[in-house]
Motif scaffolding. Structure first.
Motif, short mmCIF file in Angstrom:
data_model
loop_
_atom_site.label_atom_id
_atom_site.label_comp_id
_atom_site.label_asym_id
_atom_site.label_seq_id
_atom_site.Cartn_x
_atom_site.Cartn_y
_atom_site.Cartn_z
N ALA A 1 6.46 -3.99 7.42
CA ALA A 1 7.16 -2.76 7.83
C ALA A 1 6.46 -1.57 7.19
N ILE A 2 6.64 -0.41 7.79
CA ILE A 2 6.09 0.85 7.29
C ILE A 2 7.24 1.83 7.12
N ALA A 3 7.30 2.47 5.96
CA ALA A 3 8.30 3.52 5.70
C ALA A 3 7.57 4.83 5.45
N ALA B 1 0.85 -1.19 0.00
CA ALA B 1 0.00 0.00 0.00
C ALA B 1 0.88 1.24 0.00
N VAL B 2 0.35 2.30 -0.60
CA VAL B 2 0.97 3.63 -0.56
C VAL B 2 -0.13 4.60 -0.18
N GLN B 3 0.03 5.27 0.94
CA GLN B 3 -1.02 6.13 1.46
C GLN B 3 -0.47 7.52 1.76
N PRO B 4 -0.88 8.55 1.00
CA PRO B 4 -0.48 9.92 1.35
C PRO B 4 -1.22 10.39 2.59
N ASN C 1 -2.56 -2.16 -9.59
CA ASN C 1 -1.31 -2.62 -9.02
C ASN C 1 -1.34 -4.12 -8.81
N ALA C 2 -0.16 -4.72 -8.70
CA ALA C 2 -0.07 -6.16 -8.47
C ALA C 2 -0.74 -6.52 -7.16
N ASP C 3 -1.38 -7.67 -7.15
CA ASP C 3 -2.04 -8.15 -5.94
C ASP C 3 -0.97 -8.50 -4.90
N PRO C 4 -0.93 -7.81 -3.75
CA PRO C 4 0.13 -8.10 -2.78
C PRO C 4 0.05 -9.50 -2.19
N ARG C 5 -1.12 -10.14 -2.24
CA ARG C 5 -1.24 -11.50 -1.72
C ARG C 5 -0.59 -12.51 -2.66
N VAL D 1 4.10 10.52 2.93
CA VAL D 1 3.61 9.30 2.28
C VAL D 1 4.03 8.10 3.12
N ARG D 2 3.09 7.22 3.37
CA ARG D 2 3.37 6.00 4.12
C ARG D 2 3.35 4.82 3.14
N VAL D 3 4.46 4.07 3.11
CA VAL D 3 4.61 2.92 2.22
C VAL D 3 4.65 1.67 3.08
N ALA D 4 3.72 0.74 2.83
CA ALA D 4 3.64 -0.51 3.57
C ALA D 4 4.32 -1.62 2.78
#
Length: 804
Positions: free
Chosen positions: A319-321, A244-247, A697-701, A268-271
């Motif tokens: 992790a979260i960046a 996920a990418v969440q502003p 986007n690609a399915d993260p699962r 921006v939070r990148v999971a």
């Protein structure tokens, strides 16, 4: 057990009758001839009869077994599932994994996992015999499962070409969907349903197997199902995916002064999530992010990229960046989105290393305030109306430090009694509300049924609705028209509940699902909430899941709730279509009027940041999701008639997916074909205008590379079939490549009709039985002279006497 040459086997087994017939004929009675020594021979025969019968039976058994072994050796017996498939004609359903996990590439190797899947499938296809009537069906597993060849075909060459052309897609494997297609097809072909054959070609890593999916319902009621499964991968692979990418803000407003570059900065939070054997080790990942417009100016400089690192500890899988990204704002008057991109280091699966997210940018937000008369806080505080308080919170001109915000949010007052009726020739059912980002309704009692239809149409276009009860109204019967117009399944009390003394707002916020609109206020919000109190509110009841409380009154009663309008189309009233249809048009409802007789919130420090955040974050959420998982249905976008692929701003080219032409959308917004690859798509209206930009986007699962054991896979598939046969590594393909001849037991699927195959182990066994029969025949003939019992002279005398 079955035979590759059943006719030869039947003829050979019938020949067992020959030694039995000969044995019977040799025992028939003859005319007795008495002679002198008969008495002595009869006495000897009586003494040895049982022994001679046993000897004859042993010889007969050896000769029958010899004939049977020769017959079975010529018939070529084969055992198990592969043997049964070898007898024809058969219809084989091939399930080939082309999901995201099939693109996994071990370090240092050139070929992805899908190449071994294709090689195994083509090798098995080569062993089917079209002359015998063997047919093949092909279903690819990338979600949703695609019937590539269905019904089954006897054109094996064309099927092989389709298999060779397969490439990894970006959705997860849909084994359940593929099995459902097989079941549906088998119902149309009852002969095949009685003896169903499936072949599953996949590495069966965690991204390709959903062990929680119940497959029991896919078992056929009658007949049997046989499953051939490629052996699961055992080689460890490490993979890290962006999930996920969440502003921090879902709508960005330009903060530049006139003449300065139009940019905005957002956090921006990148999971991230990692999988594979490397979970037990420490690791470091580099994350970079930037933002680009879809149509950059020729003179604009490249967007600056921001980087950060994540230090993985042993055993850590998520992790979260956090990064601060500079976002360019489109030119004045443009409502086009900006594409936020995040990427990480290369690893086993390349497709999930990049994530794109469109974010909404505005020069300012346009707000419609539906209230009669002038608004803006004329007079004293005691005479302020709810519309005055809302207007001041959005554009507090009295505060010099906040004058600039009046440029970011423009409030337009509209009299609902005069304006809420679509003018003749209006381009939209929303009328003059169509161009507003948010609509505030402090006087919902002045909106009639036609007005609520216009408000609902604006919500379908992505407008945020903020509604509060009117002050000074005793009976709140107006709520019936609101609930009907917005399709809400609530019940609102006719009269307000009074609190004596007044109750403060609860400092503990309810758990939020998804993005919390008040997340940026989380640090100060508990203290601000305690300072505001409520004197009266409307009681609201609703089915579970139909609303989400954002703020509660101390004691549990809701003060602010969030919901979405129910689907407008009856066909989309349930299930997945309902979620898509309700993905736009967020509704925020205050149970208390924004009036001092109901609550002291307007005079508290919470008022301005609360209304500002609700509008800024709510507008973004009300516009619906801008990211879609590959293979999933897109959100319902009002007015959109097609999805058109657009160029990636980074490369200037379309994403490397199979879709290059627009995809038509039906009346419910469902595309004519699913999108299984990542890329950018414009949702266009029938006039060619872009209603929204979506990022697939690609399915993260699907990128999980953890290996599965045979026992796990067998238990998962056990409800589907009666027996399961593992295709061992290398069993379905030879070293020469996909078209090489098979070199092992899978070759039993092939049958050469010109040279009947022979079972050499059975032939050797027949030779052994023949040798044993020869030895026993000589032994039982008694053609020998017992030592000490006879001499040549006496033997001759006895022979002469017998002759006489």
């Amino acid at each position: 057990m079955t035979f590759l040459n059943p006719i030869l086997a039947a003829i050979g087994l019938a020949c067992i009758a020959l030694p039995i017939i000969i044995h019977i004929l040799m025992r028939r009675r003859r005319q007795p001839v008495r002679w002198a020594a008969m008495k002595f021979l009869l006495e000897a025969y009586q003494r040895q009869r049982r022994r001679m019968n046993l000897e004859q039976l042993l010889l007969l058994a050896c000769r029958c077994l010899l004939v049977a072994l020769l017959a079975v050796a010529v018939g070529k017996p084969v055992l198990g599932s592969l043997a049964a498939l070898a007898q024809g004609p058969r219809t084989l359903y091939m399930l080939i994994d082309n999901s995201l996990a099939s693109g996994a590439r071990p370090p240092g190797e050139a070929g992805a996992a899908i190449e071994s899947n294709k090689a195994a499938a083509i090798a098995m296809l080569n062993q089917l015999d079209p002359a015998r009537g063997d047919r093949v069906a092909i279903i690819t597993l990338a979600e949703p499962a695609d019937a590539l060849v269905l019904p089954a075909t006897a054109d094996h060459a064309a099927a092989a070409d389709l298999i060779r052309a397969l490439r990894p897609l970006d959705s997860r494997a849909d084994v359940a969907g593929a099995l459902a297609k097989v079941r549906e097809e088998s119902r149309r072909t009852p002969d095949a349903a009685n003896d169903l054959w499936l072949a599953l070609f996949s590495e069966l890593r965690a991204g390709s197997t959903d062990l929680e999916a119940a497959l029991t319902s896919l078992r056929q009621a009658e007949g049997s199902t046989h499953i051939l499964v490629q052996s699961p991968a055992t080689a460890p692979l490490d993979n890290i995916a962006i999930t996920a990418v969440q502003p921090a803000r879902s709508v960005l407003l330009s903060t530049a002064e006139p003449g300065a570059p139009r940019t905005a900065t957002t956090n921006v939070r990148v999971a991230l999530r990692r999988s594979g054997a490397g979970l037990t080790n420490a690791a470091v990942s580099t994350i970079s992010a930037d933002a680009v417009t879809l149509q950059p100016s020729p003179t604009s400089a490249p967007a600056p990229r921001t980087q950060t690192t994540v230090n993985w500890t042993p055993g850590q899988d998520t992790a979260i960046a956090n990064l601060s990204v500079e976002v360019p704002v489109p030119a004045q008057g443009s409502r086009g989105p900006v594409i936020l991109r995040a990427s990480i280091d290369a690893d086993a699966v390349a497709a999930d290393n990049t994530f794109r997210r469109p974010i909404i940018t505005r020069e300012r937000l346009e707000i419609a305030l539906l209230a009669p008369g002038s608004v803006g806080g004329q007079g004293t505080i005691t005479t302020y109306t709810p519309a005055d308080w809302l207007a001041l919170a959005l554009a507090p001109e009295a505060d010099p430090m906040r004058r600039r915000q009046s440029g970011e949010i423009r409030v337009t007052a509209i009299d609902p009694a005069r304006a809420l009726s679509p003018p003749p020739g209006s381009r939209s059912a929303a009328g003059q509300l169509a161009d507003f980002d948010a609509i505030l309704l402090p006087r919902p009692d002045l909106v009639d049924a036609a007005g609520w239809r216009m408000v609902r149409a604006a919500a379908d276009l992505g407008a945020l609705l903020i509604i509060s009860p009117p002050a000074g109204v005793q009976s709140h019967a107006w709520s019936d028209a609101m609930l009907e117009g917005l399709g809400l399944e609530w019940q609102i009390a006719r009269e307000a509940t009074a609190y004596t003394p007044s109750r403060p707002l609860a400092a503990d916020r309810p758990a939020a699902s998804g993005v919390n609109l008040l997340d940026l206020l989380s640090a100060e919000l508990p203290e601000l909430l305690k300072r505001a109190s409520v004197s009266q509110s409307l009681t609201i009841t609703a089915p579970q899941g139909s609303l989400e409380p954002l703020i509660n009154i101390d004691g549990g009663a809701p003060f602010l709730v969030m919901a979405q309008a129910a689907p407008a189309a009856p066909s989309a009233a349930r299930g997945e279509d309902a979620a898509r249809a309700a993905s736009r048009g967020v509704i925020l409802f205050f149970t208390s009027a924004i009036d001092l007789a109901w609550t002291d919130l307007p005079t508290k420090p919470l008022m301005v940041p609360l209304i500002q955040e609700l509008v800024r974050q709510g507008v973004g959420r009300s516009n619906g999701p801008r990211t879609v998982t590959a293979g999933a249905l897109p959100p319902s976008i009002a007015g959109a008639v097609e999805l058109a692929p657009i160029n990636d701003p980074a490369s200037g080219e379309l994403a490397p997916g199979p879709i290059t032409q627009p995809i038509a959308l039906d009346a419910t917004g469902r595309p004519a074909m699913p999108v299984r690859s990542q890329g950018l798509f414009a949702a266009r209206t029938n006039t060619g205008a872009t209603a929204a930009v979506l990022a697939y986007n690609a399915d993260p699962r699907a990128g999980l590379t953890t290996v599965r054991s045979r026992d796990e896979i067998a238990r998962w598939l056990s409800p589907v079939g009666d027996d399961l046969t593992w295709i061992e590594p290398g069993a379905a393909s030879a070293p020469g490549g996909p078209d090489a001849a098979p070199t092992n037991d899978i070759g039993a699927l092939a049958r050469d009709r010109h040279i009947p195959p022979i079972s050499f182990p059975l032939l050797i066994a027949a030779l052994v039985i023949a040798a044993v029969e020869t030895m026993l025949a000589r032994w039982f003939s008694h053609a020998r002279v017992e030592s000490g019992l006879a001499t040549p002279g006496t033997l001759q005398t006895a022979t002469g006497a017998a002759a006489a």
